[in-house]
Design a protein around this motif. Structure first.
Motif, PDB file in Angstrom:
ATOM      1  N   GLY A  68     -36.582  64.023  39.084  1.00  0.00           N
ATOM      2  CA  GLY A  68     -38.006  63.829  39.345  1.00  0.00           C
ATOM      3  C   GLY A  68     -38.548  62.671  38.540  1.00  0.00           C
ATOM      4  N   SER A  69     -39.720  62.220  38.952  1.00  0.00           N
ATOM      5  CA  SER A  69     -40.361  61.155  38.192  1.00  0.00           C
ATOM      6  C   SER A  69     -41.765  61.582  37.818  1.00  0.00           C
ATOM      7  CB  SER A  69     -40.367  59.843  38.988  1.00  0.00           C
ATOM      8  OG  SER A  69     -41.109  59.988  40.154  1.00  0.00           O
ATOM      9  N   VAL A  70     -42.231  61.027  36.725  1.00  0.00           N
ATOM     10  CA  VAL A  70     -43.586  61.281  36.248  1.00  0.00           C
ATOM     11  C   VAL A  70     -44.203  59.906  36.017  1.00  0.00           C
ATOM     12  CG1 VAL A  70     -45.001  62.470  34.538  1.00  0.00           C
ATOM     13  CG2 VAL A  70     -42.698  63.321  35.039  1.00  0.00           C
ATOM     14  N   LEU A  71     -45.382  59.691  36.568  1.00  0.00           N
ATOM     15  CA  LEU A  71     -45.995  58.367  36.399  1.00  0.00           C
ATOM     16  C   LEU A  71     -47.481  58.467  36.141  1.00  0.00           C
ATOM     17  CD1 LEU A  71     -45.888  56.531  39.863  1.00  0.00           C
ATOM     18  CD2 LEU A  71     -45.115  58.856  39.559  1.00  0.00           C
ATOM     19  N   TYR A  77     -38.081  52.660  22.404  1.00  0.00           N
ATOM     20  CA  TYR A  77     -36.920  53.508  22.700  1.00  0.00           C
ATOM     21  C   TYR A  77     -36.916  54.747  21.804  1.00  0.00           C
ATOM     22  CZ  TYR A  77     -32.174  55.163  23.264  1.00  0.00           C
ATOM     23  OH  TYR A  77     -31.097  55.972  23.512  1.00  0.00           O
ATOM     24  N   GLU A  78     -37.107  54.528  20.506  1.00  0.00           N
ATOM     25  CA  GLU A  78     -37.094  55.662  19.566  1.00  0.00           C
ATOM     26  C   GLU A  78     -38.235  56.625  19.865  1.00  0.00           C
ATOM     27  OE1 GLU A  78     -34.681  56.403  17.749  1.00  0.00           O
ATOM     28  OE2 GLU A  78     -33.598  54.510  17.888  1.00  0.00           O
ATOM     29  N   GLU A  79     -39.411  56.083  20.195  1.00  0.00           N
ATOM     30  CA  GLU A  79     -40.577  56.940  20.473  1.00  0.00           C
ATOM     31  C   GLU A  79     -40.353  57.796  21.728  1.00  0.00           C
ATOM     32  OE1 GLU A  79     -44.077  53.957  18.764  1.00  0.00           O
ATOM     33  OE2 GLU A  79     -43.806  54.213  20.919  1.00  0.00           O
ATOM     34  N   VAL A  80     -39.847  57.168  22.772  1.00  0.00           N
ATOM     35  CA  VAL A  80     -39.658  57.908  24.032  1.00  0.00           C
ATOM     36  C   VAL A  80     -38.579  58.971  23.857  1.00  0.00           C
ATOM     37  CG1 VAL A  80     -38.898  57.690  26.430  1.00  0.00           C
ATOM     38  CG2 VAL A  80     -40.485  56.012  25.475  1.00  0.00           C
ATOM     39  N   ARG A  81     -37.498  58.597  23.187  1.00  0.00           N
ATOM     40  CA  ARG A  81     -36.394  59.546  22.972  1.00  0.00           C
ATOM     41  C   ARG A  81     -36.898  60.753  22.168  1.00  0.00           C
ATOM     42  NH1 ARG A  81     -32.568  60.596  19.114  1.00  0.00           N
ATOM     43  NH2 ARG A  81     -30.550  61.271  19.934  1.00  0.00           N
ATOM     44  N   GLN A  82     -37.630  60.459  21.089  1.00  0.00           N
ATOM     45  CA  GLN A  82     -38.152  61.518  20.233  1.00  0.00           C
ATOM     46  C   GLN A  82     -39.125  62.416  21.008  1.00  0.00           C
ATOM     47  OE1 GLN A  82     -36.928  61.945  17.308  1.00  0.00           O
ATOM     48  NE2 GLN A  82     -38.230  63.708  16.825  1.00  0.00           N
ATOM     49  N   ALA A  83     -39.991  61.805  21.809  1.00  0.00           N
ATOM     50  CA  ALA A  83     -40.971  62.571  22.591  1.00  0.00           C
ATOM     51  C   ALA A  83     -40.257  63.504  23.563  1.00  0.00           C
ATOM     52  CB  ALA A  83     -41.885  61.610  23.354  1.00  0.00           C
ATOM     53  N   MET A  84     -39.215  63.018  24.207  1.00  0.00           N
ATOM     54  CA  MET A  84     -38.505  63.860  25.174  1.00  0.00           C
ATOM     55  C   MET A  84     -37.781  65.007  24.472  1.00  0.00           C
ATOM     56  SD  MET A  84     -37.233  61.331  28.193  1.00  0.00           S
ATOM     57  CE  MET A  84     -36.068  60.478  27.188  1.00  0.00           C
ATOM     58  N   LEU A  85     -37.198  64.718  23.304  1.00  0.00           N
ATOM     59  CA  LEU A  85     -36.510  65.786  22.558  1.00  0.00           C
ATOM     60  C   LEU A  85     -37.507  66.848  22.110  1.00  0.00           C
ATOM     61  CD1 LEU A  85     -33.965  63.738  20.408  1.00  0.00           C
ATOM     62  CD2 LEU A  85     -33.425  65.424  22.176  1.00  0.00           C
ATOM     63  N   GLU A  86     -38.682  66.408  21.647  1.00  0.00           N
ATOM     64  CA  GLU A  86     -39.691  67.380  21.201  1.00  0.00           C
ATOM     65  C   GLU A  86     -40.190  68.220  22.368  1.00  0.00           C
ATOM     66  OE1 GLU A  86     -41.275  64.650  17.501  1.00  0.00           O
ATOM     67  OE2 GLU A  86     -42.721  65.261  19.040  1.00  0.00           O
ATOM     68  N   ALA A  87     -40.383  67.591  23.519  1.00  0.00           N
ATOM     69  CA  ALA A  87     -40.853  68.344  24.685  1.00  0.00           C
ATOM     70  C   ALA A  87     -39.779  69.327  25.153  1.00  0.00           C
ATOM     71  CB  ALA A  87     -41.240  67.385  25.811  1.00  0.00           C
ATOM     72  N   PHE A  88     -38.523  68.922  25.085  1.00  0.00           N
ATOM     73  CA  PHE A  88     -37.447  69.845  25.491  1.00  0.00           C
ATOM     74  C   PHE A  88     -37.432  71.064  24.566  1.00  0.00           C
ATOM     75  CE2 PHE A  88     -33.188  71.601  25.284  1.00  0.00           C
ATOM     76  CZ  PHE A  88     -32.931  71.838  26.626  1.00  0.00           C
ATOM     77  N   SER A 147     -38.607  76.926  34.294  1.00  0.00           N
ATOM     78  CA  SER A 147     -37.613  76.265  35.158  1.00  0.00           C
ATOM     79  C   SER A 147     -37.273  74.926  34.517  1.00  0.00           C
ATOM     80  CB  SER A 147     -38.174  76.023  36.566  1.00  0.00           C
ATOM     81  OG  SER A 147     -39.238  75.095  36.506  1.00  0.00           O
ATOM     82  N   LEU A 148     -36.118  74.395  34.882  1.00  0.00           N
ATOM     83  CA  LEU A 148     -35.764  73.071  34.371  1.00  0.00           C
ATOM     84  C   LEU A 148     -36.712  72.016  34.949  1.00  0.00           C
ATOM     85  CD1 LEU A 148     -33.873  71.460  32.574  1.00  0.00           C
ATOM     86  CD2 LEU A 148     -32.173  71.454  34.402  1.00  0.00           C
ATOM     87  N   GLN A 149     -37.238  72.274  36.159  1.00  0.00           N
ATOM     88  CA  GLN A 149     -38.225  71.358  36.735  1.00  0.00           C
ATOM     89  C   GLN A 149     -39.451  71.241  35.822  1.00  0.00           C
ATOM     90  OE1 GLN A 149     -36.373  73.603  38.396  1.00  0.00           O
ATOM     91  NE2 GLN A 149     -36.195  73.141  40.572  1.00  0.00           N
ATOM     92  N   GLN A 150     -39.904  72.397  35.313  1.00  0.00           N
ATOM     93  CA  GLN A 150     -41.079  72.380  34.431  1.00  0.00           C
ATOM     94  C   GLN A 150     -40.763  71.616  33.146  1.00  0.00           C
ATOM     95  OE1 GLN A 150     -41.903  76.043  32.472  1.00  0.00           O
ATOM     96  NE2 GLN A 150     -44.077  75.598  32.173  1.00  0.00           N
ATOM     97  N   THR A 151     -39.563  71.828  32.618  1.00  0.00           N
ATOM     98  CA  THR A 151     -39.156  71.112  31.407  1.00  0.00           C
ATOM     99  C   THR A 151     -39.077  69.616  31.668  1.00  0.00           C
ATOM    100  OG1 THR A 151     -37.981  73.043  30.576  1.00  0.00           O
ATOM    101  CG2 THR A 151     -37.286  70.912  29.710  1.00  0.00           C
ATOM    102  N   LEU A 152     -38.529  69.248  32.816  1.00  0.00           N
ATOM    103  CA  LEU A 152     -38.429  67.825  33.192  1.00  0.00           C
ATOM    104  C   LEU A 152     -39.811  67.176  33.191  1.00  0.00           C
ATOM    105  CD1 LEU A 152     -36.361  66.279  36.104  1.00  0.00           C
ATOM    106  CD2 LEU A 152     -38.815  65.854  35.976  1.00  0.00           C
ATOM    107  N   TYR A 153     -40.767  67.840  33.827  1.00  0.00           N
ATOM    108  CA  TYR A 153     -42.118  67.265  33.896  1.00  0.00           C
ATOM    109  C   TYR A 153     -42.714  67.122  32.492  1.00  0.00           C
ATOM    110  CZ  TYR A 153     -46.730  66.008  35.391  1.00  0.00           C
ATOM    111  OH  TYR A 153     -47.892  65.310  35.551  1.00  0.00           O
ATOM    112  N   ALA A 154     -42.511  68.164  31.679  1.00  0.00           N
ATOM    113  CA  ALA A 154     -43.057  68.135  30.313  1.00  0.00           C
ATOM    114  C   ALA A 154     -42.462  66.968  29.518  1.00  0.00           C
ATOM    115  CB  ALA A 154     -42.767  69.456  29.603  1.00  0.00           C
ATOM    116  N   MET A 155     -41.189  66.684  29.731  1.00  0.00           N
ATOM    117  CA  MET A 155     -40.539  65.590  28.996  1.00  0.00           C
ATOM    118  C   MET A 155     -41.086  64.232  29.434  1.00  0.00           C
ATOM    119  SD  MET A 155     -36.692  67.175  28.997  1.00  0.00           S
ATOM    120  CE  MET A 155     -35.891  65.813  28.166  1.00  0.00           C
TER     121      MET A 155
END
Ligand SMILES: O=c1[nH]c(=O)c2[nH]c(=O)[nH]c2[nH]1
Length: 286
Positions: free
Chosen positions: A271-274, A193-204, A211-219
């Motif tokens: 969106g989803s990323v897999l 949980y901590e790793e995923v949260r941190q990764a998404m914050l760093e990507a944001f 675009s927010l779409q591009q940010t979403l994919y990056a996260m």
């Protein structure tokens, strides 16, 4: 008229459960919202009112409280799995259990004193069926983030209804709602949980956004890159528009300084990323 019973499930929604652990004078708290939902041999109860196969929703609520006392509450995913397995394994008429838990964070202000953290909520949805299959989806919702620059939006389709001016410098703000699917057993739900949260914050923070779409994919991409135990991330992010206020009637400039933070309507980017080789999700997202 010929009819038949379609998919159905039933359970106790939103059981609010607070567990206090007393470690001498130092206390710890877990604050949960637990929803259980069962399905199985439910033909008779719907068609004739025969309740013999039904484990009452009241019992489901009681089980959540009793298990919190007996087993304690560690990671919400583990508590949800414990409950889901119990319902399926103890009642032959129950073939499938879905347990959803939201956890509200409190931070310590003293040995027995806490302050509720901002709106952010940790979540999980767990399924278990009578073939012994389990799925775990973890997540968070309402993690509000903002970049005051580093966001552009231009080059979009233009038709006779388009009024939006292109911009190469705007405020980008959103409330992140993210859920991620674990591929199998995860070694530590707290750590992932901590790793995923941190990764998404760093990507944001680190993505110069077109675009927010591009940010979403990056996260989503960063979360998958950081945490090998997950295989799919689903994101829903409202674009919390910040509109520059026209201060010219007052003889004032507004060089990206004063905004009107609109609360609705909002763009909703989902969106989803897999992983390319993500296994079939089965009932994980239901
Ligand atoms: O990041 C954005 N994506 C859009 O699709 C969109 N549409 C819009 O009006 N503003 C934005 N911003």
């Amino acid at each position: 008229m010929a009819t038949k019973l379609g998919p159905n499930r039933y359970g106790k929604a939103e059981t609010r459960l607070v567990r206090v652990v007393r470690d001498g004078p130092v206390h710890h708290i877990k604050d949960l919202n637990v929803s259980t939902s069962l399905s199985g041999d439910m033909q008779a109860v719907h068609l004739t009112g025969d309740n013999a196969a039904v484990l009452p929703t009241d019992t489901q609520k009681n089980t959540a409280y009793a298990f919190a006392q007996k087993h304690g509450v560690g990671q919400i995913e583990e508590f949800a799995l414990l409950l889901a397995r119990h319902f399926v394994e103890s009642q032959p008429t129950i073939h499938h259990a879905r347990v959803e838990i939201d956890e509200y964070a409190w931070s310590r202000r003293g040995p027995h004193s806490f302050v509720r953290e901002g709106g952010e909520v940790r979540t999980c949805v767990v399924h278990h069926d009578r073939d012994g299959r389990s799925t775990v989806v973890s997540g968070l919702k309402d993690m509000v983030v903002l970049n005051s620059t580093g966001s552009e939006f231009h080059g979009y389709l233009v038709d006779e209804y388009t009024t939006l001016p292109p911009t190469d410098d705007r405020v980008l703000a959103t409330a992140v709602n993210a859920r991620w699917r674990h591929t199998g057993e995860t070694s530590s739900y707290g750590k992932s949980y901590e790793e995923v949260r941190q990764a998404m914050l760093e990507a944001f923070a680190g993505t110069h956004s077109l675009s927010l779409q591009q940010t979403l994919y990056a996260m989503g991409d960063r979360a998958l890159d950081t945490c090998p135990e997950i295989c799919e991330v689903r994101l829903a992010m409202p674009n919390k528009h910040h509109f520059l206020v026209d201060l010219s009637p007052f003889g004032l400039d507004n060089d990206n300084e004063v905004y009107y933070a609109a609360d609705r309507p909002y763009g909703l980017i989902e969106g989803s990323v897999l992983r390319e080789d993500a296994p079939d999700a089965g009932f994980a997202w239901e």
